[in-house]
Design a protein around this motif. Sequence first.
Motif, PDB file in Angstrom:
ATOM      1  N   ALA A  81      54.378  30.211  58.725  1.00 35.96           N
ATOM      2  CA  ALA A  81      52.634  31.052  58.120  1.00 35.96           C
ATOM      3  C   ALA A  81      51.948  29.688  58.009  1.00 35.96           C
ATOM      4  CB  ALA A  81      52.955  30.905  56.486  1.00 35.96           C
ATOM      5  N   THR A  82      50.318  30.381  58.706  1.00 36.47           N
ATOM      6  CA  THR A  82      49.619  28.957  58.882  1.00 36.47           C
ATOM      7  C   THR A  82      48.279  29.980  58.013  1.00 36.47           C
ATOM      8  OG1 THR A  82      48.103  27.673  60.699  1.00 36.47           O
ATOM      9  CG2 THR A  82      48.791  30.019  61.017  1.00 36.47           C
ATOM     10  N   MET A  83      46.760  29.161  57.841  1.00 33.21           N
ATOM     11  CA  MET A  83      45.413  29.766  57.252  1.00 33.21           C
ATOM     12  C   MET A  83      44.862  30.548  58.015  1.00 33.21           C
ATOM     13  SD  MET A  83      42.627  27.705  55.057  1.00 33.21           S
ATOM     14  CE  MET A  83      41.974  28.411  54.633  1.00 33.21           C
ATOM     15  N   TYR A  84      44.344  31.101  58.084  1.00 28.53           N
ATOM     16  CA  TYR A  84      43.097  31.730  58.319  1.00 28.53           C
ATOM     17  C   TYR A  84      42.114  30.474  57.774  1.00 28.53           C
ATOM     18  CZ  TYR A  84      39.460  34.819  60.612  1.00 28.53           C
ATOM     19  OH  TYR A  84      38.304  35.275  60.836  1.00 28.53           O
ATOM     20  N   GLY A  85      41.804  29.552  59.025  1.00 30.69           N
ATOM     21  CA  GLY A  85      40.590  28.626  58.165  1.00 30.69           C
ATOM     22  C   GLY A  85      39.708  28.433  58.250  1.00 30.69           C
ATOM     23  N   TRP A  86      38.744  29.814  58.894  1.00 32.95           N
ATOM     24  CA  TRP A  86      37.179  29.895  58.092  1.00 32.95           C
ATOM     25  C   TRP A  86      37.863  31.668  57.033  1.00 32.95           C
ATOM     26  CZ3 TRP A  86      33.969  29.105  63.320  1.00 32.95           C
ATOM     27  CH2 TRP A  86      33.949  27.852  63.856  1.00 32.95           C
ATOM     28  N   SER A  87      38.684  31.182  55.846  1.00 35.52           N
ATOM     29  CA  SER A  87      38.726  32.391  55.318  1.00 35.52           C
ATOM     30  C   SER A  87      38.534  32.344  53.829  1.00 35.52           C
ATOM     31  CB  SER A  87      39.483  33.441  55.771  1.00 35.52           C
ATOM     32  OG  SER A  87      41.134  32.746  55.594  1.00 35.52           O
ATOM     33  N   ASN A  88      38.272  32.457  53.205  1.00 37.74           N
ATOM     34  CA  ASN A  88      38.780  32.353  51.731  1.00 37.74           C
ATOM     35  C   ASN A  88      40.977  31.973  51.905  1.00 37.74           C
ATOM     36  OD1 ASN A  88      35.851  33.462  50.851  1.00 37.74           O
ATOM     37  ND2 ASN A  88      36.358  31.946  50.457  1.00 37.74           N
ATOM     38  N   ASP A  89      42.019  32.890  51.964  1.00 34.88           N
ATOM     39  CA  ASP A  89      42.609  32.699  51.203  1.00 34.88           C
ATOM     40  C   ASP A  89      43.258  33.649  52.127  1.00 34.88           C
ATOM     41  OD1 ASP A  89      41.481  35.070  50.579  1.00 34.88           O
ATOM     42  OD2 ASP A  89      43.624  34.942  48.004  1.00 34.88           O
ATOM     43  N   LEU A  90      43.595  33.886  53.576  1.00 36.47           N
ATOM     44  CA  LEU A  90      43.867  34.291  54.374  1.00 36.47           C
ATOM     45  C   LEU A  90      45.090  33.363  55.202  1.00 36.47           C
ATOM     46  CD1 LEU A  90      41.178  36.865  55.777  1.00 36.47           C
ATOM     47  CD2 LEU A  90      42.318  37.656  53.758  1.00 36.47           C
ATOM     48  N   PHE A  91      45.866  34.556  55.670  1.00 38.97           N
ATOM     49  CA  PHE A  91      47.070  33.737  56.785  1.00 38.97           C
ATOM     50  C   PHE A  91      47.931  34.073  57.438  1.00 38.97           C
ATOM     51  CE2 PHE A  91      49.827  35.175  52.696  1.00 38.97           C
ATOM     52  CZ  PHE A  91      50.621  35.780  53.774  1.00 38.97           C
ATOM     53  N   PHE A  92      48.282  34.051  57.911  1.00 38.81           N
ATOM     54  CA  PHE A  92      48.671  34.589  59.258  1.00 38.81           C
ATOM     55  C   PHE A  92      50.833  34.238  59.256  1.00 38.81           C
ATOM     56  CE2 PHE A  92      44.795  33.984  61.832  1.00 38.81           C
ATOM     57  CZ  PHE A  92      44.463  34.278  62.249  1.00 38.81           C
ATOM     58  N   VAL A 134      31.793  30.044  55.642  1.00 40.41           N
ATOM     59  CA  VAL A 134      33.095  30.170  53.883  1.00 40.41           C
ATOM     60  C   VAL A 134      32.491  29.071  52.942  1.00 40.41           C
ATOM     61  CG1 VAL A 134      34.901  30.812  52.826  1.00 40.41           C
ATOM     62  CG2 VAL A 134      34.262  32.113  55.278  1.00 40.41           C
ATOM     63  N   VAL A 135      32.528  29.750  51.133  1.00 40.72           N
ATOM     64  CA  VAL A 135      32.659  28.026  50.716  1.00 40.72           C
ATOM     65  C   VAL A 135      34.147  27.619  50.089  1.00 40.72           C
ATOM     66  CG1 VAL A 135      31.934  27.701  48.201  1.00 40.72           C
ATOM     67  CG2 VAL A 135      30.476  27.942  50.413  1.00 40.72           C
ATOM     68  N   HIS A 136      34.937  26.574  50.394  1.00 42.47           N
ATOM     69  CA  HIS A 136      36.304  26.325  49.635  1.00 42.47           C
ATOM     70  C   HIS A 136      36.933  25.917  48.684  1.00 42.47           C
ATOM     71  CE1 HIS A 136      37.285  27.565  54.118  1.00 42.47           C
ATOM     72  NE2 HIS A 136      37.830  28.072  53.279  1.00 42.47           N
ATOM     73  N   PRO A 137      36.797  26.017  47.668  1.00 44.33           N
ATOM     74  CA  PRO A 137      37.980  27.205  48.015  1.00 44.33           C
ATOM     75  C   PRO A 137      37.557  28.943  46.937  1.00 44.33           C
ATOM     76  CG  PRO A 137      38.183  26.170  45.219  1.00 44.33           C
ATOM     77  CD  PRO A 137      37.110  25.473  46.237  1.00 44.33           C
ATOM     78  N   GLY A 138      36.276  28.821  47.198  1.00 46.59           N
ATOM     79  CA  GLY A 138      35.687  30.005  46.163  1.00 46.59           C
ATOM     80  C   GLY A 138      36.040  30.472  45.098  1.00 46.59           C
ATOM     81  N   ILE A 139      35.404  31.915  44.725  1.00 47.76           N
ATOM     82  CA  ILE A 139      35.869  32.436  43.526  1.00 47.76           C
ATOM     83  C   ILE A 139      37.235  32.956  43.659  1.00 47.76           C
ATOM     84  CG2 ILE A 139      34.731  34.375  41.843  1.00 47.76           C
ATOM     85  CD1 ILE A 139      32.117  33.964  43.420  1.00 47.76           C
ATOM     86  N   ALA A 140      37.761  32.516  42.369  1.00 53.82           N
ATOM     87  CA  ALA A 140      38.797  32.868  42.260  1.00 53.82           C
ATOM     88  C   ALA A 140      39.239  34.727  41.940  1.00 53.82           C
ATOM     89  CB  ALA A 140      39.721  32.177  41.014  1.00 53.82           C
ATOM     90  N   GLU A 141      40.518  35.318  42.114  1.00 57.59           N
ATOM     91  CA  GLU A 141      40.234  36.612  41.791  1.00 57.59           C
ATOM     92  C   GLU A 141      40.358  36.894  40.051  1.00 57.59           C
ATOM     93  OE1 GLU A 141      40.023  39.392  43.412  1.00 57.59           O
ATOM     94  OE2 GLU A 141      40.641  39.049  45.663  1.00 57.59           O
ATOM     95  N   ALA A 142      40.054  37.448  39.640  1.00 62.32           N
ATOM     96  CA  ALA A 142      39.539  37.804  38.346  1.00 62.32           C
ATOM     97  C   ALA A 142      41.926  37.757  37.775  1.00 62.32           C
ATOM     98  CB  ALA A 142      39.286  39.490  37.899  1.00 62.32           C
ATOM     99  N   ALA A 143      42.109  38.430  38.389  1.00 63.80           N
ATOM    100  CA  ALA A 143      43.719  38.069  38.534  1.00 63.80           C
ATOM    101  C   ALA A 143      44.050  38.458  39.549  1.00 63.80           C
ATOM    102  CB  ALA A 143      43.505  39.919  37.490  1.00 63.80           C
ATOM    103  N   THR A 144      45.315  37.945  40.135  1.00 59.95           N
ATOM    104  CA  THR A 144      46.049  37.330  41.152  1.00 59.95           C
ATOM    105  C   THR A 144      46.275  38.621  41.626  1.00 59.95           C
ATOM    106  OG1 THR A 144      46.588  35.161  40.383  1.00 59.95           O
ATOM    107  CG2 THR A 144      48.105  35.857  42.075  1.00 59.95           C
TER     108      THR A 144
END
Length: 431
Positions: A81-92, A134-144
């Motif tokens: 696993a590695t982060m899609y860096g210019w996203s909020n929470d996507l990973f490869f 993209v702003v990190h970490p960004g807005i949390a989901e209302a529910a995971t």
Amino acid sequence: MKRNLFTSCSLLSAILLLASCHKDDDPAMHAGTISIENVLDSRPLVESGTFKGTGTPPVILPGQSTTISFSAAKNQRLSFATMYGWSNDLFFAPENPGIKLYMDDGTPITGDVSSQVKLWDNGTRVNQLPGASVVHPGIAEAATKNIKEVNGMDDYGHSYLPASQLMKLSLAYNGNSVFTLTISNNSGGTANETPFSPGVWAISYVAGGNLLLPEPVYSAGKPTANGLTNIAEMGDNSVLSTYLTGKTGIFTPLSPVLVVVYNGQQNPFYQTGEKDRGEGLKELAQKGNADILAAALKTKAGVKAVYVLKEATTTVLLPRSGEAAGGKVSQMITATKGDRIAIATMYGFSNDWFFASSGNGWDATQPGDLSSTIGLYDNGTAINQYPGAGITQFNLAGTPLNESKPIEMVPNPNGFTTLPAISNIVKVTLQ
């Protein structure tokens, strides 16, 4: 006259009773029970590690690449696993259970395997339009949310190219079960240009044809766990790496155990520095088959008893796993002064390693914990590979590659891994 007859009969009865007692309670004969147990506190992952870029910070920028080298047997998979860096929470990550490494016939897979990588949403942050802003970490989901694949478009209407067009995976086979995976960032100039963060990778053991931990990094359709969020949101691989390290270590069964009671000056199985005698130790060390050596030993002078001990339900002695105890076998034995006991059993997930009594075994009339007298030896008849990750290991559906070297003790650490103390793998007691 009657008195004399009574006295004679009583004397005769006493003599017979004394003879009977002496026969049934021979002080020179010792009876006991030998027990052998697999006490290994096993781990489900045979290997794990991290990867990163070469710069500061150590991200993998468009046009750059990094490599992972590892050993693997047939049916094992590589997950990462590695982060899609210019996203909020996507990973490869590859789709579970991971990148396939061998064809069904055991031929190593090489070349471009990019089609096996996917893009995933960690489900913990509201997705912004992907890009450098993209702003990190960004807005949390209302529910995971549960982890889900991003297949062309995310839940917020943002579009993505297939992961295989952003990340190139190239697999090379180095020989002797060793692979190198090259991860290249090909996202430059695309609508989804992005750096890749430092990442983690893992290889699971296979036992009974099944992966012990088939989803080591993530589980699609389930909430994120074990530090994956730190990668997906921040590119921090330290937490998940710590988790995977705790799951990585040794897993091996022990083959049916050969136990011999003998009276002699030498270990009946082997001598270090000499080659395999061709009496069946090779078959025990490579395949866990003790029957051939057992039959040969029964014909030798000084050998008093030979046993092949098999666990009642599994035949082999499995290690401890979670709350489940390891396999155990026991055998009643009798011995007289001067008798010795020796055992031998295969390190199941090896090419030709075996545990055995060191030196000339031990005194068969002396009870105690004998674990410290057990050594781990290389039979010298098969080319070694990473224990638990070798394509030619018999218990991983392989065919050992022959070599001819003297028997020697397996060093620890060795060229592949560091083993626990032998007493933390094999416990032998005589009671």
